[in-house]
Design a protein around this motif. Structure first.
Motif, PDB file in Angstrom:
ATOM      1  N   VAL A 278      75.735  55.409  30.446  1.00  0.00           N
ATOM      2  CA  VAL A 278      75.179  54.150  31.182  1.00  0.00           C
ATOM      3  C   VAL A 278      74.366  53.229  30.059  1.00  0.00           C
ATOM      4  CG1 VAL A 278      75.448  54.913  33.434  1.00  0.00           C
ATOM      5  CG2 VAL A 278      73.295  55.210  32.316  1.00  0.00           C
ATOM      6  N   ALA A 333      73.149  53.148  39.835  1.00  0.00           N
ATOM      7  CA  ALA A 333      74.220  52.759  38.967  1.00  0.00           C
ATOM      8  C   ALA A 333      74.811  51.282  39.437  1.00  0.00           C
ATOM      9  CB  ALA A 333      75.588  53.708  39.379  1.00  0.00           C
ATOM     10  N   MET A 336      72.341  49.206  37.483  1.00  0.00           N
ATOM     11  CA  MET A 336      72.551  49.011  35.998  1.00  0.00           C
ATOM     12  C   MET A 336      74.028  48.248  35.786  1.00  0.00           C
ATOM     13  SD  MET A 336      71.412  52.893  34.644  1.00  0.00           S
ATOM     14  CE  MET A 336      71.986  53.956  35.689  1.00  0.00           C
ATOM     15  N   LEU A 337      74.827  48.521  36.612  1.00  0.00           N
ATOM     16  CA  LEU A 337      76.111  47.642  36.734  1.00  0.00           C
ATOM     17  C   LEU A 337      75.623  46.372  36.554  1.00  0.00           C
ATOM     18  CD1 LEU A 337      79.199  47.417  36.495  1.00  0.00           C
ATOM     19  CD2 LEU A 337      79.280  47.715  39.097  1.00  0.00           C
ATOM     20  N   TYR A 372      67.400  46.919  35.035  1.00  0.00           N
ATOM     21  CA  TYR A 372      68.250  48.029  34.597  1.00  0.00           C
ATOM     22  C   TYR A 372      67.299  49.449  34.351  1.00  0.00           C
ATOM     23  CZ  TYR A 372      70.633  51.117  31.146  1.00  0.00           C
ATOM     24  OH  TYR A 372      71.399  51.952  30.486  1.00  0.00           O
ATOM     25  N   PHE A 376      67.545  53.010  36.084  1.00  0.00           N
ATOM     26  CA  PHE A 376      67.825  54.430  35.443  1.00  0.00           C
ATOM     27  C   PHE A 376      66.622  55.128  35.908  1.00  0.00           C
ATOM     28  CE2 PHE A 376      67.147  57.516  32.176  1.00  0.00           C
ATOM     29  CZ  PHE A 376      68.252  58.053  31.872  1.00  0.00           C
ATOM     30  N   TRP A 380      69.242  57.966  37.606  1.00  0.00           N
ATOM     31  CA  TRP A 380      69.880  58.838  36.779  1.00  0.00           C
ATOM     32  C   TRP A 380      68.949  59.532  36.032  1.00  0.00           C
ATOM     33  CZ3 TRP A 380      75.357  59.851  36.574  1.00  0.00           C
ATOM     34  CH2 TRP A 380      76.018  59.181  37.485  1.00  0.00           C
ATOM     35  N   GLY A 436      78.625  48.559  31.007  1.00  0.00           N
ATOM     36  CA  GLY A 436      78.710  48.197  32.556  1.00  0.00           C
ATOM     37  C   GLY A 436      80.062  48.818  33.236  1.00  0.00           C
ATOM     38  N   CYS A 439      79.127  52.379  34.166  1.00  0.00           N
ATOM     39  CA  CYS A 439      78.504  52.427  35.388  1.00  0.00           C
ATOM     40  C   CYS A 439      79.308  52.364  36.477  1.00  0.00           C
ATOM     41  CB  CYS A 439      77.302  51.078  35.377  1.00  0.00           C
ATOM     42  SG  CYS A 439      75.925  51.161  34.385  1.00  0.00           S
TER      43      CYS A 439
END
Ligand code: BGC
Length: 484
Positions: A278, A333, A336-337, A372, A376, A380, A436, A439
């Protein structure tokens, strides 16, 4: 990471009269292990320009130097199980402390580039060993009632280490513009904490479990007398260790051939792979450089990522138990995407001309970085390690965690070693779209294969696994009874 603390488990044995001083020393020295992980991982971001100023590495040379930490981490993780078993836990900790101290002190002497790189490999090796030994040592030595929180403390210390070294490196670089003065000081900051861990390590007791494993019961009892308060607690602990030693013992590498183990191994491997793909370490390592590409410089560029990363690890500790692991993985996720796509679009609009960047585009970039990193840090970051510490059956836990840790470092190395040159070759926006894409794949992977491990005992999950329950339902209490 938050590993064996979960596996050895928190039992009822809480202390009524507080903890002895040695318990605090055990926790402090172990916390230093996590801090050193972070100091080494976070070192690059705000020192890269200074390193370049002295060694003239260029983009690819800088990436190579950064990524060699990961190669050391892979080797360290691979060998740490052997060190733990044969040297013992305490001597392995001392060994890691010694490596941290000498490798950072040697780097501070600004040696030739090959020696400097060998030192960074050694630091990575130390990180690999420490990230296995510290949680194991804590799980085996700290009183049961605080083992869980100690496991998460280790994770938190990593982000504190990243923050601390980012800050000291910025301050040093501002105070001393000449790299031959500033670079040694940057390395010596690591040496200071490393020496504390090394010398502090001498007063630590050996792990009572390891002593029992080596049939040194008298010495194990002597250690427990130092750490626990009552004879009742000592007897209970000895009985528990003896029982564990009669249970299933660590299997060899051939366990990967057993179907049930292979299934969870794939989950662990993919979790750790996605944790890196990611793109987190592009941001941890290169955010000041990337912000620089967009004309954002100064304190904001240097400190945004490490600060947000540290702050949002705190709520994660509470949320993993409240929301569960999967919900956090989804939230992280998705965040972050969206932000990777936003950052990619922002870079595309800048093109090759950062001089003309508008205030709005700058704001989008900064906001994307903040959200972002939040995504995380709250998910994650801690959850990938946590789930890997939970899904393996006891007899294969060492093998499973060694392999998944090595996978984490392998993909971390790939990202650290290629992110900037990928941007240079394919345009600044490109890498954000690639991450991306990962993700998105990570979301699908979580939906299809990752079990929710909240609120189920490790034994129940192991029972489900061996009874052939599908991966996704492994964490459901009733899975076997409802006929899977
Ligand atoms: C990851 C590291 C990363 C760190 C950032 C950890 O969970 O494994 O690669 O640098 O989080 O906080």
């Amino acid at each position: 990471m938050a590993t064996q603390s979960m596996t050895v488990g928190a039992k009822s044995g809480s202390n009524s009269a507080g903890y002895k001083r040695i318990v605090y020393i055990i926790c402090a020295v172990a916390a230093l292990g996590g801090l050193l992980f972070g100091l080494d991982q976070g070192f690059i971001a705000n020192s890269l320009t200074t390193i370049d100023g002295y060694y003239h590495l260029g983009v690819q040379g800088g990436e190579r130097y950064s990524a060699i930490l990961a190669t050391g981490g892979i080797v360290g993780a691979l060998l740490s199980g052997i060190f733990a078993r044969f040297l013992g836990r305490k001597r392995s900790l001392l060994f890691a402390g010694f490596i941290f101290t000498t490798a950072s002190a040697l780097s501070a002497m600004l040696p030739s580039l090959p020696v400097l790189s060998a030192c960074r490999f050694a630091l990575g090796f130390g990180v690999g060993v420490a990230s296995f030994i510290v949680p194991l040592y804590l799980a085996e030595t700290a009183p049961a009632a605080i083992r869980g929180s100690m496991g998460t403390l280790f994770q938190l210390m990593i982000t504190i280490g990243i923050f601390l070294i980012s800050l000291t490196n910025v301050l040093i670089a501002r105070a001393f513009t000449n790299p031959s003065t500033s670079l040694p000081l940057m390395f010596l900051t690591i040496t200071l904490f490393a020496a504390l861990m090394f010398f502090g390590g001498f007063i630590l007791p050996e792990s009572p479990r390891w002593l029992m494993l080596k049939r040194r019961k008298e010495q194990a009892i002597a250690v427990l007398q130092r750490t626990l308060n009552t004879q009742q607690e000592i007897d209970a602990e000895i009985a528990e260790i003896e029982q564990a030693l009669h249970g299933p013992q660590g299997a060899g590498i051939s366990i990967v051939l057993r179907g049930y183990f292979f299934k969870v191994l794939v989950v662990g491997v993919l979790l750790q792979m996605f944790q890196q793909l990611v793109g987190i370490n592009m941001m941890i390592y290169y955010s000041p450089t990337i912000f620089g590409y967009a004309g954002i410089t100064g304190f904001l560029a240097a400190m945004t990522v490490p600060t947000v990363n540290m702050i949002f690890t705190f709520p994660a500790i509470h949320l993993v138990e409240k929301w569960g692991r999967k919900k956090l993985l989804y939230v992280g996720a998705v965040a972050m995407l969206v932000t990777m796509i936003a950052a990619g679009a922002a870079f595309q609009s800048i093109g090759a001309n950062p001089a003309g960047i508008s205030g709005t585009v700058k704001a989008v970039l900064l906001a994307s970085a903040v959200v972002y990193i939040f995504g995380f840090a709250v998910s994650w970051g801690p959850v990938a390690w946590l789930v890997c510490s939970e899904i393996f059956p006891l007899e294969g836990r060492e093998v499973g965690m060694t392999i998944t840790t090595m996978v984490n470092w392998t993909f971390a190395g790939l990202v650290m070693g290629n992110a900037l040159s990928f941007m240079n070759a394919h345009g600044n926006a490109s890498i954000f779209f690639v991450f991306g894409g990962f993700c998105l794949l990570a979301i699908l992977f979580v939906a299809m294969f990752v079990p929710e491990t909240k609120g189920i005992t490790l034994e129940e999950m192991e029972f489900n696994l061996k009874a052939g329950v599908p991966l996704r339902r492994l964490g459901e209490r009733s899975a076997v009874r409802t006929g899977n």
